[in-house]
Scaffold this motif. Structure first.
Motif, PDB file in Angstrom:
ATOM      1  N   SER A  65      13.186   8.119   6.963  1.00 13.84           N
ATOM      2  CA  SER A  65      12.750   7.957   5.575  1.00 13.84           C
ATOM      3  C   SER A  65      11.369   7.311   5.511  1.00 13.84           C
ATOM      4  CB  SER A  65      13.763   7.102   4.800  1.00 13.84           C
ATOM      5  OG  SER A  65      14.997   7.776   4.667  1.00 13.84           O
ATOM      6  N   VAL A  66      11.148   6.298   6.358  1.00 11.15           N
ATOM      7  CA  VAL A  66       9.844   5.650   6.398  1.00 11.15           C
ATOM      8  C   VAL A  66       8.782   6.619   6.918  1.00 11.15           C
ATOM      9  CG1 VAL A  66       8.498   3.789   7.449  1.00 11.15           C
ATOM     10  CG2 VAL A  66      10.820   3.348   6.619  1.00 11.15           C
ATOM     11  N   ALA A  67       9.138   7.445   7.898  1.00  9.27           N
ATOM     12  CA  ALA A  67       8.201   8.445   8.420  1.00  9.27           C
ATOM     13  C   ALA A  67       7.756   9.402   7.315  1.00  9.27           C
ATOM     14  CB  ALA A  67       8.837   9.212   9.572  1.00  9.27           C
ATOM     15  N   ALA A  68       8.678   9.774   6.445  1.00  5.82           N
ATOM     16  CA  ALA A  68       8.338  10.660   5.325  1.00  5.82           C
ATOM     17  C   ALA A  68       7.352   9.974   4.384  1.00  5.82           C
ATOM     18  CB  ALA A  68       9.601  11.061   4.573  1.00  5.82           C
ATOM     19  N   CYS A  69       7.534   8.680   4.176  1.00  5.17           N
ATOM     20  CA  CYS A  69       6.592   7.921   3.347  1.00  5.17           C
ATOM     21  C   CYS A  69       5.220   7.855   4.012  1.00  5.17           C
ATOM     22  CB  CYS A  69       7.112   6.511   3.108  1.00  5.17           C
ATOM     23  SG  CYS A  69       8.577   6.386   2.069  1.00  5.17           S
ATOM     24  N   ILE A  70       5.207   7.655   5.323  1.00 10.46           N
ATOM     25  CA  ILE A  70       3.943   7.585   6.062  1.00 10.46           C
ATOM     26  C   ILE A  70       3.174   8.886   5.911  1.00 10.46           C
ATOM     27  CG2 ILE A  70       2.940   7.458   8.390  1.00 10.46           C
ATOM     28  CD1 ILE A  70       5.264   5.517   9.090  1.00 10.46           C
ATOM     29  N   HIS A  71       3.863  10.006   6.019  1.00  8.90           N
ATOM     30  CA  HIS A  71       3.210  11.313   5.887  1.00  8.90           C
ATOM     31  C   HIS A  71       2.648  11.522   4.486  1.00  8.90           C
ATOM     32  CE1 HIS A  71       4.323  12.406   9.866  1.00  8.90           C
ATOM     33  NE2 HIS A  71       5.610  12.598   9.629  1.00  8.90           N
ATOM     34  N   ALA A  72       3.268  10.898   3.477  1.00 12.50           N
ATOM     35  CA  ALA A  72       2.839  11.083   2.086  1.00 12.50           C
ATOM     36  C   ALA A  72       1.682  10.161   1.709  1.00 12.50           C
ATOM     37  CB  ALA A  72       4.016  10.839   1.142  1.00 12.50           C
ATOM     38  N   HIS A  73       1.396   9.155   2.551  1.00 12.94           N
ATOM     39  CA  HIS A  73       0.354   8.182   2.232  1.00 12.94           C
ATOM     40  C   HIS A  73      -1.019   8.842   2.312  1.00 12.94           C
ATOM     41  CE1 HIS A  73      -1.517   4.330   1.746  1.00 12.94           C
ATOM     42  NE2 HIS A  73      -2.107   4.368   2.925  1.00 12.94           N
ATOM     43  N   ARG A  74      -1.870   8.524   1.344  1.00 16.18           N
ATOM     44  CA  ARG A  74      -3.172   9.187   1.276  1.00 16.18           C
ATOM     45  C   ARG A  74      -4.358   8.247   1.482  1.00 16.18           C
ATOM     46  NH1 ARG A  74      -0.566  12.609   2.476  1.00 16.18           N
ATOM     47  NH2 ARG A  74       0.087  14.490   1.345  1.00 16.18           N
ATOM     48  N   SER A  75      -4.253   6.998   1.032  1.00 19.23           N
ATOM     49  CA  SER A  75      -5.409   6.104   1.161  1.00 19.23           C
ATOM     50  C   SER A  75      -4.955   4.657   1.183  1.00 19.23           C
ATOM     51  CB  SER A  75      -6.383   6.324  -0.017  1.00 19.23           C
ATOM     52  OG  SER A  75      -5.762   5.977  -1.244  1.00 19.23           O
ATOM     53  N   GLY A  76      -5.811   3.791   1.723  1.00 16.64           N
ATOM     54  CA  GLY A  76      -5.502   2.372   1.792  1.00 16.64           C
ATOM     55  C   GLY A  76      -5.224   1.937   3.212  1.00 16.64           C
ATOM     56  N   GLU A  77      -5.819   0.835   3.617  1.00 16.18           N
ATOM     57  CA  GLU A  77      -5.732   0.409   5.012  1.00 16.18           C
ATOM     58  C   GLU A  77      -4.403  -0.262   5.335  1.00 16.18           C
ATOM     59  OE1 GLU A  77      -8.006  -2.551   8.202  1.00 16.18           O
ATOM     60  OE2 GLU A  77      -8.601  -2.504   6.095  1.00 16.18           O
ATOM     61  N   ILE A  78      -3.908  -1.128   4.426  1.00 17.85           N
ATOM     62  CA  ILE A  78      -2.696  -1.891   4.684  1.00 17.85           C
ATOM     63  C   ILE A  78      -1.512  -1.288   3.942  1.00 17.85           C
ATOM     64  CG2 ILE A  78      -1.564  -4.153   4.492  1.00 17.85           C
ATOM     65  CD1 ILE A  78      -3.829  -4.030   6.551  1.00 17.85           C
ATOM     66  N   VAL A  79      -0.420  -1.082   4.682  1.00 15.43           N
ATOM     67  CA  VAL A  79       0.810  -0.581   4.062  1.00 15.43           C
ATOM     68  C   VAL A  79       1.941  -1.556   4.353  1.00 15.43           C
ATOM     69  CG1 VAL A  79       0.153   1.849   4.106  1.00 15.43           C
ATOM     70  CG2 VAL A  79       1.326   0.865   6.081  1.00 15.43           C
ATOM     71  N   LEU A  80       2.814  -1.697   3.391  1.00 17.17           N
ATOM     72  CA  LEU A  80       4.015  -2.506   3.537  1.00 17.17           C
ATOM     73  C   LEU A  80       5.221  -1.592   3.546  1.00 17.17           C
ATOM     74  CD1 LEU A  80       2.005  -4.749   2.726  1.00 17.17           C
ATOM     75  CD2 LEU A  80       3.778  -5.698   1.231  1.00 17.17           C
TER      76      LEU A  80
END
Length: 232
Positions: free
Chosen positions: A87-102
């Motif tokens: 599920s987290v991997a799917a979120c990672i793939h959807a991320h588009r911009s921004g250096e820091i992710v929580l």
């Protein structure tokens, strides 16, 4: 102040809660657990977006919930996997911009903003930071029910979320784990496999995960206490 995007796995079940449906839909003080959690980030000016992994069959219900309670920072709803890591991997793939992710448990609505900001600051400098509290109880090793030794609890931490990372580091760790068929218990574990040091940021003991019916009762008490503090 440094900004961040937060990823929230929200495709769980209510098995341990005994709800028979997604526990995030259970209400505390008239609002679903999920909304209480999302509202923490909705109200934080440093949060630029939220990405949720959800069950496909619950997507419409969640969209209606977001609209009803005025949650505007959700930038993507992606389909969750069978395991949290997927599920987290799917979120990672959807991320588009921004250096820091929580990455944050959607069932932890009591995380404090100052902890979030410290995690973001530490991750910005060091690449990886996780929330935790030092254990209170005596901890023993007992692999077959017989005590083998007593752990030094001054070195033991109970790990929570959020967990904060530079995006490229988390993406590399996720892709490596997927390629090697490794399943970690949290995001820190897959980053540790890269040999990258992970810093611990002290959190609070009330940053509990709503897992059982007893947690819900505790959550109601915390909400009441925080409302009293707001008006004091």
């Amino acid at each position: 102040m440094k900004t961040y995007t937060v990823m929230l796995p929200a495709a769980g079940s209510g098995r341990r809660m005994g709800a028979g449906f997604n526990k995030l839909f259970l209400e505390m003080a008239g609002k679903p657990i999920l909304i209480h959690t999302l509202d923490v980030f909705e109200q934080d000016p440093c949060c630029t977006g939220m990405i949720l992994s959800v069950k496909e069959e619950e997507k419409r219900q969640i969209e209606e919930m977001l609209d009803r309670f005025g949650i505007t920072k959700v930038v993507a709803l992606v389909e969750g996997g069978a395991e949290r890591q997927q599920s987290v991997a799917a979120c990672i793939h959807a991320h588009r911009s921004g250096e820091i992710v929580l990455v944050h448990d959607a069932a932890r609505p009591f995380i404090k903003r100052e902890v979030i900001h410290e995690l973001v600051d530490v991750a910005h400098v060091h690449g990886a930071a996780i929330a935790g509290v030092q254990v209170k109880d005596t901890m023993k090793y007992a692999s077959v029910g017989i005590v083998e030794s007593t752990a030094d609890r001054s070195k033991l931490w109970a790990i929570q979320t959020p967990q904060a990372f530079r995006y490229d580091l988390l993406k590399e760790a996720s892709e490596k784990a997927e390629a090697e068929g490794f399943l970690g218990t949290d995001e820190s574990m897959i980053v540790e496999r890269l040999g990258h040091p992970v810093r611990v940021v002290e959190s609070t003991y009330d940053n509990v995960k709503m897992t059982t019916k007893e947690d819900l009762l505790f959550g109601e008490v915390l909400l009441k206490q925080r409302r009293q503090e707001d008006f004091s």
